[in-house]
Design a protein around this motif. Structure first.
Motif, PDB file in Angstrom:
ATOM      1  N   ALA A 220       1.105  -1.187   0.050  1.00 31.70           N
ATOM      2  CA  ALA A 220      -0.087   0.043   0.093  1.00 31.70           C
ATOM      3  C   ALA A 220       0.553   1.238  -0.028  1.00 31.70           C
ATOM      4  O   ALA A 220       1.975   1.277   0.481  1.00 31.70           O
ATOM      5  CB  ALA A 220      -0.995  -0.012   1.295  1.00 31.70           C
ATOM      6  N   VAL A 221       0.298   2.265  -0.503  1.00 30.52           N
ATOM      7  CA  VAL A 221       0.761   3.756  -0.454  1.00 30.52           C
ATOM      8  C   VAL A 221       0.572   4.300   0.951  1.00 30.52           C
ATOM      9  O   VAL A 221       1.415   4.943   1.659  1.00 30.52           O
ATOM     10  CB  VAL A 221       0.309   4.451  -1.565  1.00 30.52           C
ATOM     11  N   ARG A 222      -0.702   4.073   1.300  1.00 32.56           N
ATOM     12  CA  ARG A 222      -0.946   4.614   2.523  1.00 32.56           C
ATOM     13  C   ARG A 222      -2.008   3.678   3.315  1.00 32.56           C
ATOM     14  O   ARG A 222      -2.845   3.073   2.506  1.00 32.56           O
ATOM     15  CB  ARG A 222      -1.789   5.914   2.710  1.00 32.56           C
ATOM     16  N   THR A 223      -2.050   3.384   4.650  1.00 31.07           N
ATOM     17  CA  THR A 223      -3.196   2.672   5.318  1.00 31.07           C
ATOM     18  C   THR A 223      -3.569   3.537   6.391  1.00 31.07           C
ATOM     19  O   THR A 223      -2.953   4.206   7.265  1.00 31.07           O
ATOM     20  CB  THR A 223      -2.197   1.534   5.896  1.00 31.07           C
ATOM     21  N   TYR A 224      -4.942   3.645   6.336  1.00 31.61           N
ATOM     22  CA  TYR A 224      -5.633   4.428   7.385  1.00 31.61           C
ATOM     23  C   TYR A 224      -6.250   3.399   8.249  1.00 31.61           C
ATOM     24  O   TYR A 224      -6.832   2.204   7.810  1.00 31.61           O
ATOM     25  CB  TYR A 224      -6.930   5.318   6.568  1.00 31.61           C
ATOM     26  N   CYS A 225      -6.616   3.596   9.348  1.00 31.69           N
ATOM     27  CA  CYS A 225      -7.192   2.560  10.401  1.00 31.69           C
ATOM     28  C   CYS A 225      -8.044   3.250  11.441  1.00 31.69           C
ATOM     29  O   CYS A 225      -8.042   4.574  11.692  1.00 31.69           O
ATOM     30  CB  CYS A 225      -6.232   1.925  11.131  1.00 31.69           C
ATOM     31  N   ILE A 226      -8.864   2.535  12.114  1.00 25.39           N
ATOM     32  CA  ILE A 226      -9.802   2.824  13.188  1.00 25.39           C
ATOM     33  C   ILE A 226      -8.992   1.925  14.373  1.00 25.39           C
ATOM     34  O   ILE A 226      -9.089   0.433  14.231  1.00 25.39           O
ATOM     35  CB  ILE A 226     -11.194   2.564  13.162  1.00 25.39           C
ATOM     36  N   GLU A 227      -8.696   2.500  15.694  1.00 27.37           N
ATOM     37  CA  GLU A 227      -8.220   1.728  16.713  1.00 27.37           C
ATOM     38  C   GLU A 227      -9.065   1.811  17.969  1.00 27.37           C
ATOM     39  O   GLU A 227      -9.430   3.001  18.212  1.00 27.37           O
ATOM     40  CB  GLU A 227      -6.727   2.570  16.927  1.00 27.37           C
TER      41      GLU A 227
END
Length: 505
Positions: A220-227
């Protein structure tokens, strides 16, 4: 002397074992004969079906459609994307033969070696990319917005029910776009869907942000998440959304003729949540008596428990229970008909009551001969103590239950939010940081730490050292909150903003 609880050990005594015992007591799942794999039992699967139904509706409302792609992925597909295969290499299950034969001793052995090994999908970017390469010829074929509900296999060395299993259930969205901006917007949109689902349905507040490079999804170029934070103060990555750039499109050959007649590569995304959400829910809301289900996600909103101490009054009580259930099912909560169970098993009321407490059903409704005479029902809420009851006129119950469910949902979110806020600390020195994440009892660690908001200079070496020393990682570079630049406490160098550090599952 403290009051006896249904689950032993308690959360503050041995949180990991408490978690296992809650799953057992609630009859959610069990380990199977295959190491690392689980059997999801009906009550646990009903919870997953609720999650599926709600998320599926949210995906379709944002323009996505469901499809299904093969379980087996040719090894050559993975080899085309070096970063991707490297990230999953140690977790892959590989099929090398296509039949079984008996040997001289009568034992079944693999035979018929495949020309090319097949990987049991750990995730589907590569095979879906190959499919999209066939589907896309022109910019008019874009965007492709597809989700699949499936199982995946990642060979897990330290399995734990729902949180980490060799096979688990999930959804994986895969989209292809004409422009970079469209793909980034998609990545952010789907992260927002997950954040909304966690907050409004699971009653779990989450922090949103971007993963550091070392924690990024392979390729991936960017990984967004919910923590999310659970009650032993550890983090759980509850959902991810990845901007893949053109990496997978180039590896898979997803090309199209652009508006100016030039051949271009598509921009792709992927995003997913899994049965890990069930483990997150248990750890976020459960107590020493079992699971607590937020009403909007619970398989049933309420159970009616008929109290039938004498055979001669049993049928009258059951008839009253059926009448109450019928009246309640005619009501709606959050746009759906109330889901009502009747527990008419030939068991004592106390036994049934405790079973439903451990299962976490939001409301328990008791009806017995005396209640019929008085025209009342005894109501117990799962967000309150197991012995707390209120008596409600039977005629008032249909109107009052939806409001009661709303109160329970709000209470659980408020509790979890208060806990998250209390266990999130700003830390500005290395000594304080190390002390925060070091348990007093090293041999059997007590709940400790939480979320540390500390500056970081962006150094992968610093990140790796802290992980080695404390088993603490950067959970995300948060989108919201304090963006003030500062000083990295580990190097003394400038830091653009605080990041969230925590121990995690």
């Amino acid at each position: 002397m403290s009051e006896k609880s249904a689950i032993s050990p308690r959360r503050n005594e041995d949180f990991p074992e408490w978690y296992q015992q809650v799953i057992k007591a609630a009859d959610l799942a069990e380990n199977s004969e295959v190491r690392g794999c689980m059997v999801i039992k009906p009550w646990g699967y009903a919870l997953w079906e609720r999650m599926q139904a709600i998320l599926d509706g949210m995906f379709k409302a944002t323009g996505h459609r469901n499809a299904y792609f093969p379980l087996f992925i040719p090894l050559s597909h993975l080899q085309k994307e070096a970063d991707h295969v490297e990230g999953f290499a140690t977790e892959c299950a590989v099929v090398t033969h296509h039949r079984l034969e008996k040997n001289a001793d009568g034992q079944l052995v693999p035979a018929g070696e495949l020309n090319e090994p097949l990987v049991v999908r750990p995730t589907s970017e590569t095979i879906i990319g190959a499919t999209y390469a066939r589907w896309v010829n022109s910019y008019r074929d874009l965007p492709i917005l597809i989700n699949q509900w499936a199982n995946v296999v990642r060979w897990e060395m330290r399995p734990r029910l729902f949180l980490r299993t060799a096979e688990f259930l999930w959804q994986e969205g895969h989209t292809a776009h004409e422009t970079e901006a469209e793909a980034i917007k998609e990545t952010e949109k789907m992260l927002g869907v997950y954040e909304t689902f966690a907050r409004d349905y699971l009653a779990i507040p989450v922090l949103t942000g971007e993963k550091s490079e070392s924690e990024r999804f392979p390729g991936a170029v960017r990984t967004y998440c919910i923590e999310a934070m659970v009650q032993d103060r550890k983090a759980i990555q509850a959902g991810t959304s990845h901007f893949l750039g053109q990496n997978f499109a180039k590896a898979s050959g997803i090309q199209f003729q652009g508006r100016e007649g030039k051949l271009e590569h598509a921009w792709t995304t992927s995003w997913g949540v899994s049965t890990r959400l069930i483990g997150t829910l248990i750890m976020a809301h459960g107590d020493d008596d079992g699971v607590i289900m937020p009403p909007r996600i619970a398989p049933a909103h309420a159970v009616i428990i008929p109290i039938t101490p004498k055979p001669e009054t049993r049928e009258k009580v059951l008839e009253a229970a059926r009448d109450i259930a019928s009246a309640l099912r005619a009501q709606t909560y959050h746009g759906e008909s109330l889901r009502i169970e009747i527990d008419d098993r030939d068991l004592g009321g106390g036994v049934k009551n405790w079973e439903w407490i451990k299962k976490g059903i939001p409301v328990r409704i008791e009806i017995g001969p005396r209640d019929i005479e008085n025209g009342t029902t005894a109501i117990a809420r799962r967000d309150k103590g197991p012995k707390e009851k209120t008596f409600v006129p039977q005629t008032d119950l249909p109107a009052r239950l939806p409001a009661m469910l709303d109160e329970i949902q709000a209470t659980l979110l408020a509790r979890a939010t208060t806990f998250l806020d209390a266990q999130t600390q700003h830390i500005d020195s290395k000594d304080d940081f190390y002390a925060y994440f070091t348990p007093q009892n090293a041999s059997k660690p007590e709940p400790h730490g939480g979320f540390a908001l500390a500056h970081w200079n962006g150094s992968p070496e610093v990140e790796a050292q802290i992980k080695a020393d404390l088993k603490v990682t950067i959970r995300c570079i948060p989108f919201h909150g304090d963006k003030t630049p500062g000083t990295c406490p580990f190097t003394g160098e400038p830091s653009p903003q605080r990041v969230i550090w925590a121990k995690s599952y």
